[in-house]
Design a protein around this motif. Structure first.
Motif, mmCIF file in Angstrom:
data_model
loop_
_atom_site.group_PDB
_atom_site.id
_atom_site.type_symbol
_atom_site.label_atom_id
_atom_site.label_comp_id
_atom_site.label_asym_id
_atom_site.label_seq_id
_atom_site.Cartn_x
_atom_site.Cartn_y
_atom_site.Cartn_z
ATOM 1 N N PHE A 121 -47.644 -153.271 -73.784
ATOM 2 C CA PHE A 121 -47.164 -154.551 -74.304
ATOM 3 C C PHE A 121 -48.177 -155.051 -75.323
ATOM 4 O O PHE A 121 -49.356 -155.201 -75.016
ATOM 5 C CB PHE A 121 -46.998 -155.566 -73.179
ATOM 6 N N THR B 178 -41.284 -164.100 -73.616
ATOM 7 C CA THR B 178 -41.426 -163.870 -72.190
ATOM 8 C C THR B 178 -40.492 -162.748 -71.768
ATOM 9 O O THR B 178 -39.301 -162.766 -72.082
ATOM 10 C CB THR B 178 -41.090 -165.138 -71.385
ATOM 11 N N VAL B 179 -41.045 -161.783 -71.053
ATOM 12 C CA VAL B 179 -40.266 -160.663 -70.535
ATOM 13 C C VAL B 179 -40.469 -160.614 -69.027
ATOM 14 O O VAL B 179 -41.607 -160.549 -68.549
ATOM 15 C CB VAL B 179 -40.692 -159.333 -71.174
ATOM 16 N N GLN C 26 -36.720 -160.807 -75.873
ATOM 17 C CA GLN C 26 -37.112 -161.590 -74.712
ATOM 18 C C GLN C 26 -35.963 -161.656 -73.725
ATOM 19 O O GLN C 26 -34.788 -161.594 -74.104
ATOM 20 C CB GLN C 26 -37.557 -162.994 -75.099
ATOM 21 N N VAL D 171 -45.613 -161.315 -69.732
ATOM 22 C CA VAL D 171 -44.817 -160.272 -69.094
ATOM 23 C C VAL D 171 -45.042 -160.366 -67.598
ATOM 24 O O VAL D 171 -46.186 -160.489 -67.135
ATOM 25 C CB VAL D 171 -45.162 -158.865 -69.633
ATOM 26 N N TYR E 1 -43.422 -152.257 -75.916
ATOM 27 C CA TYR E 1 -42.988 -153.593 -76.324
ATOM 28 C C TYR E 1 -43.964 -154.168 -77.337
ATOM 29 O O TYR E 1 -45.177 -154.104 -77.153
ATOM 30 C CB TYR E 1 -42.918 -154.526 -75.110
ATOM 31 N N ALA F 228 -50.227 -161.311 -68.082
ATOM 32 C CA ALA F 228 -49.430 -160.292 -67.407
ATOM 33 C C ALA F 228 -49.607 -160.470 -65.914
ATOM 34 O O ALA F 228 -50.709 -160.770 -65.442
ATOM 35 C CB ALA F 228 -49.873 -158.896 -67.835
#
Length: 332
Positions: free
Chosen positions: A156, A135-136, A103, A162, A128, A202
């Motif tokens: 993802f 959280t990215v 993250q 994201v 990912y 997203a």
């Protein structure tokens, strides 16, 4: 120098890989130069949780040249919030960035020149996955000039959020169609109990997608940008132009069982969505379109299957010089 250096600013190591072997560090500063196997790098460059890596100058100045390794960076997961920034990642033969439970922030990266072979999860740019909510945030990045035979550019899988902000996606081409119910540019797929509760989201905000060439998939769940199983997909203030689907099938924006997904304040220009589907649609999803403009798009909307109970809402939207306003669901 990896032999005589001590990792200080005055006497740095030559490679990122050597610096990562230093115990007790939380930040690695990467100076200008090329980082490749010729200079001591070991690929994938594995960054542990709790360690951030960032170039001291612009991304163009600090170049990670994977020299056809199947992975460029491997980001290991954990509870820390980490940073990877101001780097160029080029010439992977597979997947540029692989992350598992990681993250944090990916900032000001340049990713380009990805070749076929060795892709993780059939994904070219970012693969990912995680098993807990993470959280990215991806911001200020450029993903450009990628021509490959890999099924997905971004994948993802797991829980959390994201966010792509202020990113440029330019001149991306693949000749491989998405799998059934998949997305071949961006595919997010939640898993476990979070999936059914809508615990994954997203978003793309202030992004530009310019020059995307992908084949279609004759499946009502497939899409170029696809989220599945109750995940939410949001577009806001984005420019999408020069998109071409070859063959039939595939929608540009295709949430799946994700009521609440929205497209806002965005311009879609010069998009050829093939002969079957459209720019905006959804599978068992109530999708909203607000304050958008569609120009020179061959088919704009595709309603969800009749009787499914998921309407499409369109507000304050300009549609000009387009082909079909609405394309019926060809699978029903």
């Amino acid at each position: 120098n990896d032999t005589t250096g001590d990792g200080s600013e005055g006497n740095p190591y030559r490679s990122i890989s050597k610096a990562l072997l230093t115990s007790g560090i939380s930040m690695i500063f990467v100076g200008s130069g090329t980082y490749s196997t010729n200079f001591g790098e070991i690929f994938p460059i594995t960054i542990p949780d709790g360690v951030s890596v960032a170039g001291t100058n612009s991304a163009a100045d600090s170049v990670v040249d994977a020299e056809s390794a199947n992975r460029g960076l491997l980001l290991n997961g954990g509870a820390s919030v980490n940073l990877v920034g101001n780097l160029s990642i080029i010439r992977t033969k597979g997947t540029a960035i692989v992350a598992d439970g990681w993250q944090g922030m990916l900032e000001n990266l340049i990713v380009s020149d990805i070749a076929d072979g060795g892709a993780i999860g059939n994904t070219a740019v970012i693969y990912y996955s995680n098993s807990v909510s993470r959280t990215v945030a991806v911001s200020g990045c450029v993903f450009s000039n990628i021509n490959c035979n890999i099924q997905k550019f971004f994948f993802f899988r797991g829980f959390g959020t994201v966010m792509f902000t202020n990113c440029l996606f330019y001149n991306l081409t693949t000749s491989v169609a998405p799998g059934q119910g998949n997305g071949n540019f961006f595919f997010a797929h939640p898993s476990g109990s979070v999936a059914s509760s809508g615990g994954f989201s997203a978003s793309f905000v202030d992004c530009v997608i310019d020059g995307l060439n992908v084949p279609g998939q004759v499946n009502q769940e497939a899409g170029v940008f696809k989220v599945g199983s109750s995940a939410l997909l949001t577009w806001d203030r984005c420019l999408v132009r020069n998109v071409t689907f070859s063959g039939v099938g595939t929608m540009l924006f295709a949430p799946d069982r994700a009521s609440g997904s929205e497209v806002r304040n965005s311009l879609f220009y010069n998009c050829d969505c093939g002969t079957t589907y459209s720019a905006i649609g959804g599978f068992r999803s109530a999708v909203s379109v607000r304050n958008c403009t569609f120009n020179n798009v061959n088919a704009v909307f595709r309603p969800t299957p009749d009787g499914a109970g998921y309407p499409m809402y369109v507000y304050n939207t300009l549609i000009t010089d387009c082909g079909l306003l609405s394309r019926l669901n060809q699978d029903v």
